[in-house]
Structure formats: structure tokens, C-alpha cells
Design a protein around this motif. Structure first.
Motif, PDB file in Angstrom:
ATOM      1  N   UNK A 304       0.810  -1.216   0.000  1.00  0.00           N
ATOM      2  CA  UNK A 304       0.000   0.000   0.000  1.00  0.00           C
ATOM      3  C   UNK A 304       0.847   1.271   0.000  1.00  0.00           C
ATOM      4  N   UNK A 305       2.069   1.200   0.480  1.00  0.00           N
ATOM      5  CA  UNK A 305       2.942   2.385   0.386  1.00  0.00           C
ATOM      6  C   UNK A 305       3.289   2.665  -1.072  1.00  0.00           C
ATOM      7  N   UNK A 306       3.648   1.620  -1.802  1.00  0.00           N
ATOM      8  CA  UNK A 306       3.932   1.791  -3.232  1.00  0.00           C
ATOM      9  C   UNK A 306       2.690   2.296  -3.966  1.00  0.00           C
ATOM     10  N   UNK A 307       1.537   1.753  -3.598  1.00  0.00           N
ATOM     11  CA  UNK A 307       0.284   2.138  -4.246  1.00  0.00           C
ATOM     12  C   UNK A 307       0.014   3.633  -4.070  1.00  0.00           C
ATOM     13  N   UNK A 308       0.177   4.131  -2.848  1.00  0.00           N
ATOM     14  CA  UNK A 308      -0.073   5.551  -2.575  1.00  0.00           C
ATOM     15  C   UNK A 308       0.966   6.427  -3.278  1.00  0.00           C
ATOM     16  N   UNK A 309       2.201   5.963  -3.320  1.00  0.00           N
ATOM     17  CA  UNK A 309       3.229   6.740  -4.017  1.00  0.00           C
ATOM     18  C   UNK A 309       2.913   6.884  -5.500  1.00  0.00           C
ATOM     19  N   UNK A 344       3.945  -5.175  13.540  1.00  0.00           N
ATOM     20  CA  UNK A 344       4.579  -4.437  12.441  1.00  0.00           C
ATOM     21  C   UNK A 344       3.551  -4.145  11.351  1.00  0.00           C
ATOM     22  N   UNK A 345       2.353  -3.740  11.767  1.00  0.00           N
ATOM     23  CA  UNK A 345       1.283  -3.442  10.820  1.00  0.00           C
ATOM     24  C   UNK A 345       1.519  -2.053  10.232  1.00  0.00           C
ATOM     25  N   UNK A 346       1.956  -1.986   8.985  1.00  0.00           N
ATOM     26  CA  UNK A 346       2.254  -0.726   8.310  1.00  0.00           C
ATOM     27  C   UNK A 346       1.822  -0.846   6.856  1.00  0.00           C
ATOM     28  N   UNK A 347       1.770   0.267   6.117  1.00  0.00           N
ATOM     29  CA  UNK A 347       1.453   0.186   4.683  1.00  0.00           C
ATOM     30  C   UNK A 347       2.415  -0.715   3.913  1.00  0.00           C
ATOM     31  N   UNK A 348       3.634  -0.877   4.429  1.00  0.00           N
ATOM     32  CA  UNK A 348       4.641  -1.709   3.750  1.00  0.00           C
ATOM     33  C   UNK A 348       4.298  -3.189   3.837  1.00  0.00           C
ATOM     34  N   UNK A 350       1.179  -4.509   3.953  1.00  0.00           N
ATOM     35  CA  UNK A 350      -0.151  -4.800   3.418  1.00  0.00           C
ATOM     36  C   UNK A 350      -0.059  -4.765   1.898  1.00  0.00           C
ATOM     37  N   UNK A 351      -0.290  -5.903   1.276  1.00  0.00           N
ATOM     38  CA  UNK A 351      -0.138  -6.017  -0.183  1.00  0.00           C
ATOM     39  C   UNK A 351      -1.520  -6.028  -0.836  1.00  0.00           C
ATOM     40  N   UNK A 352      -1.652  -5.205  -1.874  1.00  0.00           N
ATOM     41  CA  UNK A 352      -2.885  -5.158  -2.656  1.00  0.00           C
ATOM     42  C   UNK A 352      -2.682  -6.020  -3.892  1.00  0.00           C
ATOM     43  N   UNK A 353      -3.368  -7.157  -3.927  1.00  0.00           N
ATOM     44  CA  UNK A 353      -3.243  -8.068  -5.066  1.00  0.00           C
ATOM     45  C   UNK A 353      -3.979  -7.508  -6.283  1.00  0.00           C
ATOM     46  N   UNK A 354      -3.703  -8.099  -7.432  1.00  0.00           N
ATOM     47  CA  UNK A 354      -4.316  -7.623  -8.676  1.00  0.00           C
ATOM     48  C   UNK A 354      -5.837  -7.744  -8.676  1.00  0.00           C
ATOM     49  N   UNK A 355      -6.375  -8.678  -7.875  1.00  0.00           N
ATOM     50  CA  UNK A 355      -7.835  -8.835  -7.822  1.00  0.00           C
ATOM     51  C   UNK A 355      -8.477  -7.952  -6.755  1.00  0.00           C
ATOM     52  N   UNK A 356      -7.681  -7.080  -6.122  1.00  0.00           N
ATOM     53  CA  UNK A 356      -8.220  -6.166  -5.123  1.00  0.00           C
ATOM     54  C   UNK A 356      -8.161  -6.680  -3.701  1.00  0.00           C
ATOM     55  N   UNK A 357      -7.708  -7.908  -3.504  1.00  0.00           N
ATOM     56  CA  UNK A 357      -7.605  -8.480  -2.161  1.00  0.00           C
ATOM     57  C   UNK A 357      -6.440  -7.841  -1.402  1.00  0.00           C
TER      58      UNK A 357
END
Length: 473
Positions: A304-309, A344-348, A350-357
Motif C-alpha cells: 500500500x505504500x507503493x500504491x499511494x506513491x 509491524x502493521x504498516x502500509x509496507x 499490506x499487499x494489494x493483489x491484482x484482484x483487489x484483495x
């Protein structure tokens, strides 16, 4: 070697204002009050019955209090030194209210240390002390060489202290920037270091390296820092997996090293039985060349950090949807017996998969157990709850990290460390419900936060129902 003594002048704005106040009031307590007291006593002696005895006593006590209090305050304000020895650390009197009026602390009572950067403000050294006390020291008010010496003292003698990665990086930067300590001091530190530590070199695995009798092949490094690394690996000729590597250095205290290794094994067994569709599953744990490995599922996507960037801050509805999913993951973890705290719950992570999961990856617990042996606190600085910083993580510590994560997703900024996040300072148009939710999750005291992840799920679901009802009407 000579007995080590370090004296560090420290005069922040608070102390300078105190000195200024003493100087301004100097004529009052040093001259005017004694003169008026003498005149009053003379008047009473000449006219014994002019004022009632009770009032006479009260006036005399008041003048004496002003004179004696001013003298004491003046003496205390002149003492602005932090005293450091191999036995402990002593703080200036003006810091006593923050320390519940206890000036001297042994090194085994220093529990944590990190560096806070105020985003444009000066760096603050935050020391955690026994009894859940946190003492901030503004490094701008300490000579850079003295800061370096103080951090070395913490490293050498505070055996129970968990030093954050940010602090270690800051200390390394200081050592690079400073021209060096005085020669005699340098020798003193080197002798002490030589007795206490041996050099530890951690080199990550190179692509092409194989493990488990050539069954696992390193494809590339995904992340690397401190005494751990994460790799993308291929099993045989088939699946891609994630391999997490943790090293407990040989130079660590033997008892702490054994405890950390036991924790690593215990954590691996505990995580391997977790079955949740939104948690990356631990497939295996093994030890090779004195390094501990967790083999985990690989999920293609971006964190999610990459996504927001890439796309910028997210809208409130999207963040709310993710909040529900993440809260349900935490509810599952915290419902285990005993509760599994991610740490260690951070945006780093949490992965957003291609199907939105949304997938939760990489448990910080193994990092924390390595920290037991290395004295290094693991966790992204802006997302660590105050009690976790003191080594007392609870399930609500994950809720604090979730609140910080929601703040990041909405604003594109990491939250201020160790503070209650106020999203309206950045987004004035955010809904009051979201603002209050993030404030509740990031309350400084965990008792003031949402009571549990289950309560958070119920709160979010009820809010969704109310919102749907409002739309329907």
C-alpha cells in the motif's frame, strides 16, 4: 582504564526560561523580600500590638518563602548537566517533574531509546525509563559530540534498552559527521567496546544462492536491513515463495541469544497453523548456517505504500473498505490463544493483489525477538505504539498501527511518531466519523483506544449499515 565520567550540558527552552525568570525575579527575592522582612520585623518590635500575631506569622512566613524559594530555584536553575557513568545516568533538576522527581537512574532501568524527527523540527532523543516513563531530550540543545558519547553510553551499558533502527542510523550518521571524540575518550570507548562486543557482519544472500540442499534458489532480494532480509525464492522448478531470514549474532549475550532463538522457533510453529485467506501463510521454518528462515507464500501485487506513491492519497470510501478488511484480519489474529500480535502493521506490510484483495504479510514478532538479543527495537517508527516502544506490546498496539496506516492512506504522509493522529489538520473536509475513528485508534494510552479489534469490526459494520440506511432514505 580510568573510571568513565561524562558531563553533558543540556539547556532547552524550558531551562532558559527558568533562568530568565530567576534573573527577572532576582531583585525581588534577593533584595526586596529580605529588606521588607527586616523592616516588618523592626515595625513589630517597635509596635508589638499593631498587627494580630496570626497575621504577623503569615507575613513573616511569606517573606521567608519568597527569599528561600528564590534561592533554591536559582541554585536548581544553574544545574543544567546530565551526568553519565558506567553505573547510570543523572538528569538536571528542571527535568524532575517529567521523571516523578527521581533524578538518578541505573542503566538497567533504561528500557528503550529512539530518535524522533519532527519533520522540519529538531531531532528528539526519546528515552524510555522504568515505570513507563518517557523522557524527550532535544538534541539541538546538546553538542553533537556529546550526543554521540551519550548514545555510545546507552549502547554499552543499557543492557535492557531496545534501540530503534532509526536511532542506530542516526548514531551512525553522527559518527560519520563528527570529526571524532577527544583521543583519550576515543580510547576509553574502544577499550570498553572491545571487552563487551565483537564485530558482527551480516551479508544478505546473493541471487542464485541455494538452500535446503539446493531445493530453494534465491531469485532476488526484496528487502534488507539490520540483521534480517527478505528474498523471493523459487522452490525446485516451480512455485515462487518468500523467504524471511533472521540472524541472531554470535556476539549477543548467550542467555538472550538462546531466548531469541527459542522465540523464533516458537513463532514459526505458531504462525504455521494460522489459516486465513488474507494472511500470507508460513509454510516452513528451518535453520541453516546459524540463520533462521521462514518460508512463506508469495502474493503478486504491490504494497500500500507503493500504491499511494503511484496514485496519491486514497479517497475515504476506499480507505474505509480496506479498514474493514484489515480489522477483520486483526480480529482473527487477536482471537487466537494466546493472542497473536502482529507488531509491524504498516502500509509496507499490506499487499494489494491484482484482484483487489488485501493481504497481510511479514510478521514483526520474529524481528522483535531478534531485538531481544541485539538491543534493537523493530518496527517502523511512525507506527509504533508507546507501550510497544517500552517493550509491552498488547493487541491494542496493532490498532494504533492501523490508525497510523489509515492516516497514511488518506494523506500520503506518515503520522507523527508517538502522537494522536489528527487527519483534519491535513484534510479539513474529511468526515467527522473518520476523524474520530483515527483519533480513537491512535490514542497515546492504549486504554483510551478502541477496546479490541472485534469492537472495531462491529463499529465499522454498524457505521456501514447506518450509512446505507441514510442513502436509502
Amino acid at each position: 582504564m580510568a573510571e568513565f565520567q561524562l558531563i553533558i550540558p543540556y539547556r532547552p527552552l524550558q531551562a532558559r526560561l527558568q533562568v530568565l525568570a530567576v534573573c527577572v525575579m532576582l531583585p525581588v527575592w534577593s533584595f526586596l523580600a529580605p529588606a521588607l522582612l527586616a523592616a516588618f520585623v523592626c515595625m513589630i518590635l517597635l509596635n508589638p500590638n499593631s498587627i494580630a500575631p496570626l497575621y504577623t506569622a503569615m507575613i513573616i512566613i511569606a517573606f521567608l518563602a519568597i527569599t528561600v524559594g528564590g534561592a533554591i530555584l536559582s541554585a536548581l536553575s544553574e544545574d543544567n548537566k546530565i551526568h553519565v557513568s558506567k553505573h547510570g545516568i543523572s538528569f538536571p533538576p528542571f527535568l524532575l517533574p517529567r521523571l516523578r522527581f527521581r533524578r538518578n537512574w541505573l542503566w538497567n532501568q533504561v528500557t528503550s531509546a529512539t530518535i524522533l524527527n519532527g519533520k522540519g523540527k529538531k531531532d528528539v532523543l526519546l528515552l524510555g525509563l522504568a515505570g513507563n516513563k518517557l523522557l524527550p531530550l532535544n538534541t539541538a540543545n546538546i553538542d553533537a559530540v556529546k550526543v554521540e558519547e551519550l548514545l555510545l553510553a546507552v549502547e554499552l551499558w543499557a543492557s535492557n534498552c531496545q534501540r530503534s533502527p532509526e536511532l542506530i542510523a542516526y548514531q551512525t550518521g553522527l559518527q560519520n559527521n563528527n570529526k571524532g571524540l577527544e583521543h583519550s575518550q576515543t580510547k576509553m570507548w574502544q577499550e570498553e567496546l572491545g571487552r563487551r562486543f565483537t564485530a558482527t557482519t551480516f551479508l544478505p544472500l546473493e541471487p542464485g544462492r541455494t538452500l535446503q540442499s539446493h531445493n530453494l534458489k534465491v531469485v532476488r532480494q526484496l528487502a534488507f536491513g539490520g540483521l534480517s532480509a527478505i528474498y523471493l525464492v523459487q522452490k525446485g522448478q516451480g512455485d515462487l515463495l518468500v523467504l524471511k531470514e533472521a540472524v541472531v549474532p554470535q556476539s549477543a549475550d548467550p542467555q538472550a541469544k538462546q531466548l531469541a532463538e527459542q522465540h523464533l522457533v516458537r513463532e514459526a510453529k505458531m504462525l504455521s497453523v494460522l489459516q486465513h485467506s488474507n494472511i500470507a501463510r508460513v509454510l516452513d521454518h528451518f535453520v541453516e548456517n546459524d540463520r533462521h528462515y521462514l518460508l512463506m507464500e508469495y502474493h503478486l501485487g504491490q504494497d500500500l505504500r507503493q500504491y499511494v506513491k503511484q496514485i496519491g492519497p486514497c479517497n475515504e470510501k476506499q480507505v474505509r473498505d480496506w479498514a474493514v478488511k484489515i480489522a477483520e484480519i486483526l480480529r482473527f489474529l487477536h482471537a487466537q490463544e494466546p493472542p497473536v500480535i502482529h507488531r509491524d502493521l504498516t502500509p509496507d506490510n499490506l499487499v494489494l493483489k491484482n484482484d483487489g484483495t488485501v493481504m497481510l504479510i511479514d510478521f514483526g514478532a520474529s524481528n522483535e525477538f531478534v531485538g531481544t538479543a541485539t538491543g534493537t527495537l523493530i518496527g517502523k517508527q511512525a507506527y509504533i505504539a508507546p507501550e510497544q516502544l517500552r517493550g509491552k506490546a498488547v493487541p491494542q498496539s496493532d490498532l494504533y498501527a492501523l490508525g497510523g496506516t489509515l492516516y497514511f492512506l488518506l494523506t500520503g504522509r506518515d503520522p507523527m511518531p508517538l502522537s494522536q493522529a489528527n487527519v483534519r489538520e491535513v484534510l479539513p473536509d474529511i468526515s467527522e466519523e473518520m476523524e474520530q475513528l483515527i483519533k480513537s485508534l491512535t490514542a497515546f494510552d492504549y486504554k483510551d483506544r478502541m477496546s479490541s479489534s472485534a469492537a472495531l469490526v462491529d463499529h465499522l459494520n454498524k457505521s456501514d449499515v447506518a450509512e446505507a440506511g441514510g442513502v436509502g432514505r
